[in-house]
Design a protein around this motif. Structure first.
Motif, PDB file in Angstrom:
ATOM      1  N   GLN A  22     -37.623  30.362  83.081  1.00  0.00           N
ATOM      2  CA  GLN A  22     -37.995  31.512  83.899  1.00  0.00           C
ATOM      3  C   GLN A  22     -38.859  32.484  83.113  1.00  0.00           C
ATOM      4  N   VAL A  23     -39.858  33.012  83.795  1.00  0.00           N
ATOM      5  CA  VAL A  23     -40.733  34.048  83.256  1.00  0.00           C
ATOM      6  C   VAL A  23     -40.508  35.309  84.060  1.00  0.00           C
ATOM      7  N   PHE A  24     -40.220  36.422  83.382  1.00  0.00           N
ATOM      8  CA  PHE A  24     -40.084  37.711  84.048  1.00  0.00           C
ATOM      9  C   PHE A  24     -41.350  38.506  83.792  1.00  0.00           C
ATOM     10  N   VAL A  25     -41.930  39.050  84.852  1.00  0.00           N
ATOM     11  CA  VAL A  25     -43.164  39.815  84.737  1.00  0.00           C
ATOM     12  C   VAL A  25     -42.863  41.285  84.992  1.00  0.00           C
ATOM     13  N   ALA A  26     -43.156  42.114  83.997  1.00  0.00           N
ATOM     14  CA  ALA A  26     -42.981  43.559  84.103  1.00  0.00           C
ATOM     15  C   ALA A  26     -44.361  44.179  84.277  1.00  0.00           C
ATOM     16  N   ILE A  68     -32.782  44.109  86.984  1.00  0.00           N
ATOM     17  CA  ILE A  68     -33.813  44.018  85.948  1.00  0.00           C
ATOM     18  C   ILE A  68     -33.209  43.477  84.662  1.00  0.00           C
ATOM     19  N   LYS A  69     -32.086  44.024  84.249  1.00  0.00           N
ATOM     20  CA  LYS A  69     -31.443  43.562  83.017  1.00  0.00           C
ATOM     21  C   LYS A  69     -31.062  42.084  83.106  1.00  0.00           C
ATOM     22  N   ARG A  70     -30.537  41.679  84.254  1.00  0.00           N
ATOM     23  CA  ARG A  70     -30.136  40.280  84.426  1.00  0.00           C
ATOM     24  C   ARG A  70     -31.357  39.350  84.387  1.00  0.00           C
ATOM     25  N   GLN A  71     -32.422  39.741  85.089  1.00  0.00           N
ATOM     26  CA  GLN A  71     -33.624  38.906  85.107  1.00  0.00           C
ATOM     27  C   GLN A  71     -34.229  38.763  83.712  1.00  0.00           C
TER      28      GLN A  71
END
Length: 136
Positions: A22-26, A68-71
């Motif tokens: 998984q990639v998280f995008v901020a 957000i923290k979980r992702q």
């Protein structure tokens, strides 16, 4: 899978689960970031066999801060778009740093962005200049 021993070995009820990294995008929401996300990051990450998510795609009840923290915790890679200063993005980037996540920060124009996956790191590059900066 293999096993070694003098006695007969039997495997039963074996389950193998395979999940995409998984990639998280901020990033800030709105243009031009929505275009960057939809036309560059999502398709390129998908082509590389990665699952990509931005927090505005997480649906359901709950506290967004916990989402957000979980992702970020579940992500193998975090991409932070920091062209426009945004306290939320900086916080998410700092949280990813504290968790020792692979991360990439970049400041660039929407055009000429390429995504490349090498080992477990995702590096963003621009063909325009050296504005892109990859973190490890």
């Amino acid at each position: 899978m293999f096993a070694y021993g003098k006695e007969s070995i039997e495997f039963s009820h074996l389950t193998i689960n395979s999940t995409q990294p998984q990639v998280f995008v901020a990033m800030q929401f709105g243009q031009p970031n929505d275009t960057l996300y939809q036309q560059v990051i999502q398709p390129q990450a998908t082509d590389l066999g990665l699952s990509v998510i931005r927090i505005d795609e997480v649906a359901g009840p709950g506290i967004i801060f916990e989402d957000i923290k979980r992702q970020i915790a579940e992500a193998k890679i975090v991409i932070a778009e920091i062209t426009a200063p945004n306290q939320n993005v900086f916080y998410e980037l700092g949280y990813a740093h504290a968790l020792n996540k692979r991360r990439s920060c970049w400041r660039s124009a929407v055009r000429n962005c390429l995504l490349t996956f090498a080992a477990t790191a995702l590096f963003l590059r621009t063909t325009q200049s050296r504005q892109a900066r990859a973190g490890t």
